[in-house]
Write a protein that holds these residues in place. Structure first.
Motif, PDB file in Angstrom:
ATOM      1  N   ALA A 131       0.824  -1.221   0.000  1.00 32.31           N
ATOM      2  CA  ALA A 131       0.000   0.000   0.000  1.00 32.31           C
ATOM      3  C   ALA A 131       0.855   1.267   0.000  1.00 32.31           C
ATOM      4  CB  ALA A 131      -0.922   0.008   1.212  1.00 32.31           C
ATOM      5  N   ARG A 132       2.167   1.102   0.056  1.00 37.36           N
ATOM      6  CA  ARG A 132       3.136   2.203   0.100  1.00 37.36           C
ATOM      7  C   ARG A 132       2.993   3.076   1.339  1.00 37.36           C
ATOM      8  NH1 ARG A 132       3.707   3.516  -6.305  1.00 37.36           N
ATOM      9  NH2 ARG A 132       4.410   1.430  -6.795  1.00 37.36           N
ATOM     10  N   ASP A 133       2.530   2.438   2.432  1.00 40.41           N
ATOM     11  CA  ASP A 133       2.514   3.121   3.728  1.00 40.41           C
ATOM     12  C   ASP A 133       3.929   3.208   4.276  1.00 40.41           C
ATOM     13  OD1 ASP A 133      -0.261   3.381   3.683  1.00 40.41           O
ATOM     14  OD2 ASP A 133      -0.569   1.480   4.731  1.00 40.41           O
ATOM     15  N   ILE A 134       4.765   2.218   3.909  1.00 37.67           N
ATOM     16  CA  ILE A 134       6.171   2.177   4.309  1.00 37.67           C
ATOM     17  C   ILE A 134       7.010   2.022   3.046  1.00 37.67           C
ATOM     18  CG2 ILE A 134       5.689   1.224   6.604  1.00 37.67           C
ATOM     19  CD1 ILE A 134       6.520  -1.535   5.541  1.00 37.67           C
ATOM     20  N   SER A 135       8.318   2.320   3.161  1.00 38.49           N
ATOM     21  CA  SER A 135       9.212   2.209   2.005  1.00 38.49           C
ATOM     22  C   SER A 135       9.728   0.795   1.816  1.00 38.49           C
ATOM     23  CB  SER A 135      10.419   3.135   2.162  1.00 38.49           C
ATOM     24  OG  SER A 135       9.998   4.459   2.222  1.00 38.49           O
ATOM     25  N   ASP A 136      10.025   0.103   2.922  1.00 38.83           N
ATOM     26  CA  ASP A 136      10.579  -1.243   2.857  1.00 38.83           C
ATOM     27  C   ASP A 136      10.577  -1.833   4.255  1.00 38.83           C
ATOM     28  OD1 ASP A 136      11.649  -3.498   1.680  1.00 38.83           O
ATOM     29  OD2 ASP A 136      13.416  -2.485   0.875  1.00 38.83           O
ATOM     30  N   PHE A 137      10.848  -3.142   4.360  1.00 32.03           N
ATOM     31  CA  PHE A 137      10.930  -3.779   5.670  1.00 32.03           C
ATOM     32  C   PHE A 137      11.787  -5.030   5.577  1.00 32.03           C
ATOM     33  CE2 PHE A 137       7.501  -6.092   3.700  1.00 32.03           C
ATOM     34  CZ  PHE A 137       7.605  -7.379   4.192  1.00 32.03           C
ATOM     35  N   LEU A 138      12.262  -5.458   6.739  1.00 30.73           N
ATOM     36  CA  LEU A 138      13.045  -6.675   6.858  1.00 30.73           C
ATOM     37  C   LEU A 138      12.742  -7.270   8.228  1.00 30.73           C
ATOM     38  CD1 LEU A 138      15.323  -8.560   5.798  1.00 30.73           C
ATOM     39  CD2 LEU A 138      16.945  -7.012   6.910  1.00 30.73           C
ATOM     40  N   VAL A 139      12.206  -8.484   8.248  1.00 31.11           N
ATOM     41  CA  VAL A 139      11.913  -9.161   9.506  1.00 31.11           C
ATOM     42  C   VAL A 139      13.165  -9.921   9.929  1.00 31.11           C
ATOM     43  CG1 VAL A 139      10.457 -10.874  10.658  1.00 31.11           C
ATOM     44  CG2 VAL A 139       9.459  -9.335   8.949  1.00 31.11           C
ATOM     45  N   ARG A 140      13.594  -9.688  11.153  1.00 29.59           N
ATOM     46  CA  ARG A 140      14.809 -10.309  11.694  1.00 29.59           C
ATOM     47  C   ARG A 140      14.477 -11.644  12.368  1.00 29.59           C
ATOM     48  NH1 ARG A 140      18.686  -8.936   9.303  1.00 29.59           N
ATOM     49  NH2 ARG A 140      20.012  -9.395  11.035  1.00 29.59           N
ATOM     50  N   PRO A 141      15.482 -12.429  12.767  1.00 28.74           N
ATOM     51  CA  PRO A 141      15.204 -13.709  13.428  1.00 28.74           C
ATOM     52  C   PRO A 141      14.402 -13.537  14.720  1.00 28.74           C
ATOM     53  CG  PRO A 141      17.492 -13.614  12.722  1.00 28.74           C
ATOM     54  CD  PRO A 141      16.919 -12.234  12.516  1.00 28.74           C
ATOM     55  N   GLN A 142      13.507 -14.472  14.944  1.00 28.33           N
ATOM     56  CA  GLN A 142      12.703 -14.479  16.160  1.00 28.33           C
ATOM     57  C   GLN A 142      13.473 -15.253  17.233  1.00 28.33           C
ATOM     58  OE1 GLN A 142       8.908 -16.478  15.735  1.00 28.33           O
ATOM     59  NE2 GLN A 142       7.928 -14.812  16.840  1.00 28.33           N
ATOM     60  N   VAL A 143      13.480 -14.740  18.462  1.00 27.95           N
ATOM     61  CA  VAL A 143      14.279 -15.330  19.533  1.00 27.95           C
ATOM     62  C   VAL A 143      13.390 -15.615  20.740  1.00 27.95           C
ATOM     63  CG1 VAL A 143      16.246 -14.927  21.080  1.00 27.95           C
ATOM     64  CG2 VAL A 143      16.283 -13.998  18.759  1.00 27.95           C
ATOM     65  N   THR A 144      13.555 -16.808  21.321  1.00 24.35           N
ATOM     66  CA  THR A 144      12.853 -17.135  22.559  1.00 24.35           C
ATOM     67  C   THR A 144      13.472 -16.338  23.698  1.00 24.35           C
ATOM     68  OG1 THR A 144      12.380 -19.364  21.744  1.00 24.35           O
ATOM     69  CG2 THR A 144      12.211 -19.019  24.117  1.00 24.35           C
ATOM     70  N   GLN A 145      12.628 -15.811  24.564  1.00 20.57           N
ATOM     71  CA  GLN A 145      13.070 -14.998  25.705  1.00 20.57           C
ATOM     72  C   GLN A 145      12.719 -15.709  27.003  1.00 20.57           C
ATOM     73  OE1 GLN A 145      14.582 -11.730  25.386  1.00 20.57           O
ATOM     74  NE2 GLN A 145      14.793 -12.600  23.347  1.00 20.57           N
ATOM     75  N   GLY A 146      13.658 -15.717  27.960  1.00 18.46           N
ATOM     76  CA  GLY A 146      13.407 -16.299  29.265  1.00 18.46           C
ATOM     77  C   GLY A 146      13.658 -17.794  29.259  1.00 18.46           C
ATOM     78  N   PRO A 147      13.199 -18.493  30.273  1.00 22.11           N
ATOM     79  CA  PRO A 147      12.414 -17.943  31.371  1.00 22.11           C
ATOM     80  C   PRO A 147      13.261 -17.083  32.298  1.00 22.11           C
ATOM     81  CG  PRO A 147      12.839 -20.268  31.757  1.00 22.11           C
ATOM     82  CD  PRO A 147      13.419 -19.940  30.422  1.00 22.11           C
ATOM     83  N   GLN A 148      12.647 -16.016  32.723  1.00 25.51           N
ATOM     84  CA  GLN A 148      13.301 -15.086  33.637  1.00 25.51           C
ATOM     85  C   GLN A 148      12.216 -14.342  34.400  1.00 25.51           C
ATOM     86  OE1 GLN A 148      15.964 -12.390  31.689  1.00 25.51           O
ATOM     87  NE2 GLN A 148      16.336 -11.206  33.534  1.00 25.51           N
ATOM     88  N   GLY A 149      12.386 -14.234  35.682  1.00 25.58           N
ATOM     89  CA  GLY A 149      11.428 -13.508  36.501  1.00 25.58           C
ATOM     90  C   GLY A 149      10.018 -14.056  36.425  1.00 25.58           C
ATOM     91  N   GLY A 150       9.897 -15.349  36.170  1.00 25.66           N
ATOM     92  CA  GLY A 150       8.590 -15.979  36.093  1.00 25.66           C
ATOM     93  C   GLY A 150       7.912 -15.825  34.746  1.00 25.66           C
TER      94      GLY A 150
END
Length: 165
Positions: A131-150
């Protein structure tokens, strides 16, 4: 094209809404947050989107490394962070550790959230790009977070480019 002083908030809010709509199990706490995403109370569910950094770019996604005469780079790039966090399994009763059943259920929940998040962000950014709302994009690797602090979950980062204004 998205422009103005709230352009990066607008992009972040658009991604937050897309992920919230895509999640099978929607958390009560969700929204765009300033700065680093704090796990102060995941309350067994939190979706947060934040703008981690913004920089000028002449050639997306690379940051501008030299000054371009009297003009700035034509693009502005933001790194957006999307986190979906759930409560991590804890020990119950006299046990010193969570049960394997609780760990397995948590792994399924984190995997489902990660899949739904990646799909929602990718699809929405593609739509915004078409739709040309943005000029371009790049999705980076997804990373699991935690467990930390419950808490435990996943984090997805995306680079998004807009024309400078």
């Amino acid at each position: 094209m998205i422009t103005g002083e709230l352009k990066w908030y607008t992009v972040a809010a658009t991604l937050e809404a897309a992920v919230y709509e895509a999640l099978t199990d929607t958390p009560e706490r969700h929204g765009v947050v300033p700065g680093a995403i704090a796990w102060d109370a995941c309350d067994c569910g939190m979706l947060a989107v934040s703008v981690a950094q913004v920089y000028p770019s002449e050639d997306f996604p690379a940051p501008q490394s030299t000054r371009l005469g009297t003009c700035d780079a034509p693009y502005e790039v933001a790194e957006l962070v999307v986190q979906v966090i759930r409560c991590a399994p804890n020990a119950e009763g006299q046990s010193l550790y969570p049960t394997t059943e609780a760990l397995d259920a948590s792994a399924r929940s984190v995997a489902r959230d990660a899949y739904e998040t990646l799909r929602a962000v990718s699809v929405r950014l593609c739509e915004m790009n078409d739709a040309r709302d943005i000029s371009d994009f790049l999705v980076r690797p997804q990373v699991t977070q935690g467990p930390q602090g419950g808490c435990v979950g996943s984090e997805l980062r995306a680079l998004v480019s807009l024309l400078r204004n």
